[in-house]
Enzyme design. Structure first.
Site, PDB file in Angstrom:
ATOM      1  N   SER A 147      65.902  22.948  68.683  1.00  0.00           N
ATOM      2  CA  SER A 147      66.062  24.191  67.918  1.00  0.00           C
ATOM      3  C   SER A 147      67.409  24.176  67.208  1.00  0.00           C
ATOM      4  O   SER A 147      68.342  23.496  67.652  1.00  0.00           O
ATOM      5  CB  SER A 147      66.011  25.396  68.868  1.00  0.00           C
ATOM      6  N   TYR A 160      68.527  30.264  76.510  1.00  0.00           N
ATOM      7  CA  TYR A 160      67.586  29.524  75.649  1.00  0.00           C
ATOM      8  C   TYR A 160      68.344  28.423  74.903  1.00  0.00           C
ATOM      9  O   TYR A 160      67.919  27.261  74.872  1.00  0.00           O
ATOM     10  CB  TYR A 160      66.918  30.490  74.666  1.00  0.00           C
TER      11      TYR A 160
HETATM   12  N1  LIG Z   1      59.240  29.643  66.559  1.00  0.00           N
HETATM   13  C1  LIG Z   1      60.514  29.346  66.328  1.00  0.00           C
HETATM   14  O1  LIG Z   1      61.210  30.020  65.561  1.00  0.00           O
HETATM   15  C2  LIG Z   1      61.129  28.161  67.004  1.00  0.00           C
HETATM   16  C3  LIG Z   1      62.400  27.751  66.567  1.00  0.00           C
HETATM   17  C4  LIG Z   1      62.990  26.666  67.178  1.00  0.00           C
HETATM   18  C5  LIG Z   1      62.346  26.000  68.187  1.00  0.00           C
HETATM   19  N2  LIG Z   1      61.115  26.412  68.614  1.00  0.00           N
HETATM   20  C6  LIG Z   1      60.481  25.674  69.710  1.00  0.00           C
HETATM   21  O2  LIG Z   1      59.208  25.249  69.312  1.00  0.00           O
HETATM   22  C7  LIG Z   1      58.399  25.017  70.459  1.00  0.00           C
HETATM   23  C8  LIG Z   1      57.024  25.642  70.243  1.00  0.00           C
HETATM   24  O3  LIG Z   1      57.176  27.047  70.174  1.00  0.00           O
HETATM   25  P1  LIG Z   1      56.359  27.953  69.138  1.00  0.00           P
HETATM   26  O4  LIG Z   1      57.376  28.630  68.301  1.00  0.00           O
HETATM   27  O5  LIG Z   1      55.285  27.208  68.516  1.00  0.00           O
HETATM   28  O6  LIG Z   1      55.832  29.086  70.144  1.00  0.00           O
HETATM   29  P2  LIG Z   1      54.361  29.403  70.701  1.00  0.00           P
HETATM   30  O7  LIG Z   1      53.428  29.666  69.576  1.00  0.00           O
HETATM   31  O8  LIG Z   1      54.574  30.477  71.718  1.00  0.00           O
HETATM   32  O9  LIG Z   1      53.951  28.038  71.424  1.00  0.00           O
HETATM   33  C9  LIG Z   1      54.470  27.687  72.682  1.00  0.00           C
HETATM   34  C10 LIG Z   1      53.530  26.664  73.302  1.00  0.00           C
HETATM   35  O10 LIG Z   1      54.090  26.246  74.565  1.00  0.00           O
HETATM   36  C11 LIG Z   1      53.062  26.297  75.540  1.00  0.00           C
HETATM   37  N3  LIG Z   1      53.616  26.563  76.861  1.00  0.00           N
HETATM   38  C12 LIG Z   1      54.406  27.585  77.262  1.00  0.00           C
HETATM   39  N4  LIG Z   1      54.651  27.494  78.579  1.00  0.00           N
HETATM   40  C13 LIG Z   1      53.999  26.388  79.015  1.00  0.00           C
HETATM   41  C14 LIG Z   1      53.862  25.774  80.278  1.00  0.00           C
HETATM   42  N5  LIG Z   1      54.428  26.279  81.386  1.00  0.00           N
HETATM   43  N6  LIG Z   1      53.118  24.650  80.374  1.00  0.00           N
HETATM   44  C15 LIG Z   1      52.513  24.122  79.277  1.00  0.00           C
HETATM   45  N7  LIG Z   1      52.606  24.668  78.056  1.00  0.00           N
HETATM   46  C16 LIG Z   1      53.341  25.796  77.935  1.00  0.00           C
HETATM   47  C17 LIG Z   1      52.137  27.414  75.092  1.00  0.00           C
HETATM   48  O11 LIG Z   1      50.825  27.176  75.584  1.00  0.00           O
HETATM   49  P3  LIG Z   1      50.115  27.907  76.812  1.00  0.00           P
HETATM   50  O12 LIG Z   1      50.644  29.315  76.863  1.00  0.00           O
HETATM   51  O13 LIG Z   1      48.670  27.819  76.484  1.00  0.00           O
HETATM   52  O14 LIG Z   1      50.492  27.094  78.004  1.00  0.00           O
HETATM   53  C18 LIG Z   1      52.155  27.227  73.578  1.00  0.00           C
HETATM   54  O15 LIG Z   1      51.203  26.275  73.198  1.00  0.00           O
HETATM   55  C19 LIG Z   1      59.181  25.593  71.643  1.00  0.00           C
HETATM   56  O16 LIG Z   1      59.811  24.553  72.348  1.00  0.00           O
HETATM   57  C20 LIG Z   1      60.226  26.475  70.970  1.00  0.00           C
HETATM   58  O17 LIG Z   1      61.373  26.631  71.758  1.00  0.00           O
HETATM   59  C21 LIG Z   1      60.499  27.476  68.045  1.00  0.00           C
END
Ligand SMILES: NC(=O)c1ccc[n+]([C@@H]2O[C@H](COP(=O)([O-])OP(=O)(O)OC[C@H]3O[C@@H](n4cnc5c(N)ncnc54)[C@H](OP(=O)(O)O)[C@@H]3O)[C@@H](O)[C@H]2O)c1
Length: 252
Positions: A147, A160
């Protein structure tokens, strides 16, 4: 008539964690479109089944490999299932992650622990499960979704950010230890603000965040997936170590 060139990831096997929504889902689709056979992992199996059907409907190859990233055993069996259905993992995208916005003074140790368990230990569980075979085969690509917060903390996101700093350090260290010895590539893709389900479990925080972004463009999951594709399709001798990808409107 000239023969059609094979897609860039033809014959490669990719495992994407957190493939049930947001960035992971887009990454899985993008890698499948580029010719990889993709194992889809997360806890919500029904979402993975939908995505698999979508990928296969488009002529790609995908399997469902559900599992909770916080369990080392689950990570191992996801990797074993992938190996038995598709073969050894060439590309790991350790994307699964959570973000709980909690000011440090609230002392919410449970939330801190959950973030460390998913965002740091969850990544390590999958790295540990794929690494022996990558070392043996002297090839492989380990990607994390870090991130912007892994470079710059923000109020309410200290823990985080700490998890994302950890992932970035892990990637750097793995490059030093695994790159020249085994030809294993390591990439940390660092998105700024992307519209996903990341804050859905905290509706108030999500509303405040969206309010502060009103009128400004955010990243879409596909924008981040393009950065992943750039790293994995680089020539074998090129290790794209970090990719910081922000919305043009993001002032931080
Ligand atoms: N959105 C942003 O602005 C942003 C910015 C920087 C970095 N990121 C990073 O991008 C990555 C993806 O996030 P996203 O933004 O796409 O959010 P998201 O739509 O909430 O996706 C998160 C994913 O992680 C999975 N997950 C959560 N807990 C889990 C567990 N215990 N075991 C297995 N899978 C798990 C969820 O699936 P299930 O609930 O089905 O398990 C979901 O598929 C994360 O690492 C986040 O920190 C996001």
């Amino acid at each position: 008539m000239s023969a059609q060139a094979a897609p860039p990831l033809d014959g490669r096997i990719a495992l994407v964690t957190g493939a049930s929504s947001g960035i992971g889902r887009a990454v899985a689709r993008t890698l499948a479109d580029a010719g990889a056979a993709v194992a889809l992992s997360a806890r919500r199996a029904e979402r993975l089944v939908e995505l698999r059907d979508e990928i296969e409907g488009g002529g790609g190859t995908a399997i469902v490999a559900p599992g909770d990233a916080t369990s080392r055993e689950a990570a191992r069996s996801v990797v074993e299932h992938t190996r038995s259905e598709l073969g050894p993992v060439d590309i790991l995208v350790a994307n699964a992650g959570i973000m709980t916005l909690t000011p440090i003074e609230e002392n919410d140790v449970e939330a801190w622990t959950r973030m460390i368990d998913v965002n740091v230990k969850g990544v390590l569980h999958f790295v540990s499960a794929v690494l022996p075979e990558m070392i043996e085969r002297e090839r492989g690509h380990l990607l994390t979704i870090g991130s912007l917060a892994g470079r710059r903390p923000f109020p309410g996101g200290a823990v985080y950010s700490a998890t994302k700093f950890a992932v970035r350090a892990l990637g750097w260290g793995m490059h030093l230890e695994l790159g020249h010895r085994y030809g294993i590539r390591v990439t940390d893709v660092q998105p700024g603000f992307a519209t996903t389900e990341l804050l859905d479990s905290q509706p108030e925080a999500k509303a405040a965040w969206e309010d502060s972004w009103s009128g400004r463009r955010t990243l879409q999951p596909e924008d981040v997936a393009r950065a992943v594709e750039f790293a994995v399709t680089a020539p074998d001798h090129v290790s794209v170590s970090e990719v910081l990808v922000r919305p043009v409107d993001q002032p931080s």
